[in-house]
Design a protein around this motif. Structure first.
Motif, PDB file in Angstrom:
ATOM      1  N   TYR A 217     -29.049 -25.847  43.001  1.00 55.33           N
ATOM      2  CA  TYR A 217     -30.107 -26.093  42.016  1.00 55.33           C
ATOM      3  C   TYR A 217     -29.577 -26.901  40.829  1.00 55.33           C
ATOM      4  CZ  TYR A 217     -32.570 -22.497  44.672  1.00 55.33           C
ATOM      5  OH  TYR A 217     -33.164 -21.781  45.682  1.00 55.33           O
TER       6      TYR A 217
ATOM      7  N   SER B 284     -43.709 -18.468  42.529  1.00 48.90           N
ATOM      8  CA  SER B 284     -43.183 -19.821  42.697  1.00 48.90           C
ATOM      9  C   SER B 284     -42.844 -20.368  41.318  1.00 48.90           C
ATOM     10  CB  SER B 284     -44.206 -20.716  43.398  1.00 48.90           C
ATOM     11  OG  SER B 284     -45.427 -20.749  42.673  1.00 48.90           O
TER      12      SER B 284
ATOM     13  N   VAL C 222     -42.665 -27.180  38.535  1.00 54.93           N
ATOM     14  CA  VAL C 222     -41.707 -28.123  37.972  1.00 54.93           C
ATOM     15  C   VAL C 222     -42.494 -29.335  37.498  1.00 54.93           C
ATOM     16  CG1 VAL C 222     -39.687 -29.570  38.414  1.00 54.93           C
ATOM     17  CG2 VAL C 222     -39.892 -27.339  39.539  1.00 54.93           C
TER      18      VAL C 222
ATOM     19  N   TRP D 141     -41.251 -23.851  45.124  1.00 46.06           N
ATOM     20  CA  TRP D 141     -41.366 -24.807  44.030  1.00 46.06           C
ATOM     21  C   TRP D 141     -42.676 -25.579  44.167  1.00 46.06           C
ATOM     22  CZ3 TRP D 141     -37.332 -24.334  40.680  1.00 46.06           C
ATOM     23  CH2 TRP D 141     -36.141 -23.777  41.178  1.00 46.06           C
TER      24      TRP D 141
ATOM     25  N   ILE E 214     -39.996 -25.906  33.606  1.00 45.23           N
ATOM     26  CA  ILE E 214     -40.055 -25.005  34.760  1.00 45.23           C
ATOM     27  C   ILE E 214     -40.804 -23.747  34.331  1.00 45.23           C
ATOM     28  CG2 ILE E 214     -38.741 -23.668  36.444  1.00 45.23           C
ATOM     29  CD1 ILE E 214     -36.450 -25.642  36.107  1.00 45.23           C
TER      30      ILE E 214
END
Length: 280
Positions: free
Chosen positions: A22, A64, A67, A112, A124
């Protein structure tokens, strides 16, 4: 110190590997601390914990992470990295809410949702999906959470209208803040085989025993107590109410074993007992 709320991701022994991956995907990212049990890391300035919890629980799409990207190129780059070896839930495409959007589950199971939005400062944002018996309870949960936490506010609620692909009146998309951090909530009437579990939890770090007692008592109302600072609220979502001093005690190899043996016997954390254990 201001109280933190941040997600914990449950891994089967590969938390460091996932965190390293990540950090290669997101800007302004780094591993901040680690021990054999926990890896703490930041992605674009947003804090995460990776837990080497074993095979007991698996991350699923009930939680989830949105982004928010600056442009199509950023979306595509991150999408290609995160979706590789994973699973696509909604293909990368143009949708009514974004010129470029997609939902994928990466190779470690983390979900995501990528889209273009230049305005969001928090890049995020965790998103809760209320399914199964929780379907229809999202607004109740939002009201509950914003009553428990400080600096909390409901920012917006968008509902399904008649003729759309879910129950009329259900929450399509809601945004709210807890301790000035943004969260999203959604509802789905579909026949999903997943709901909240320990795969993704939220950690609340507390400075004092009074804070621990407050959040523990509030969040266990209608819920259940578990071990080692874990609890489930009335919606089945998992929280960890943790003293800030624990990370310091666990970072010292000479104290770690005694501290771990002590907190393994606890449900709600007791700061005084943990401190005493670190001196033995």
């Amino acid at each position: 110190m201001e109280m933190d709320i941040y997600p914990c991701l449950w891994f089967d022994g590969n938390a460091k590997e996932a965190a390293t991956f990540y950090c290669s995907v997101f800007e302004n990212s780094k591993i901040t601390s680690e021990n054999p049990v926990v890896v703490n890391f930041q992605l674009n300035g947003f804090k995460f914990m990776g837990l080497n919890g074993g095979p007991a629980f698996t991350i699923n799409p009930s939680v989830s992470f949105f982004v928010f990207c600056e442009n199509e190129n950023e979306v595509e780059k991150k999408w290609n990295q995160l979706s590789a070896g994973g699973k696509i839930l909604m293909p990368l495409n143009k949708y009514p809410w974004s010129e470029k959007y997609g939902w994928c589950q990466d190779e470690y199971g983390v979900n995501w949702q990528l889209m273009i939005d230049k305005k969001m400062e928090q890049k995020i944002i965790p998103a809760f999906m209320f399914t199964q018996k929780n379907n229809g309870r999202a607004e109740e949960a939002i009201n509950f959470y914003t009553s428990v936490f400080k600096n909390a506010e409901i920012k917006m609620i968008s509902r399904y209208e008649k003729g759309e692909h879910d129950t009329e009146g259900n929450i399509k998309h809601a945004q709210f803040t807890l301790n000035d951090q943004w969260f999203v909530a959604m509802e789905s009437s579909g026949p999903h085989d997943f709901t909240f579990n320990e795969g993704v939890s939220m950690v609340i770090t507390c400075d004092t025993q009074e804070e621990i007692d407050y959040y523990w008592n509030k969040l266990t109302e209608g819920g259940t107590e578990s071990q080692c600072g874990w609890l489930k609220d009335k919606y089945g979502f998992s929280w960890q109410v943790v003293p800030e001093v624990l990370s310091k005690l666990m970072s010292d190899p000479s104290k770690r074993e005694n501290v771990m043996q002590t907190f393994m016997t606890m449900k709600k954390f007791d700061i005084q007992k943990l401190t005493e254990a670190s001196k033995n």
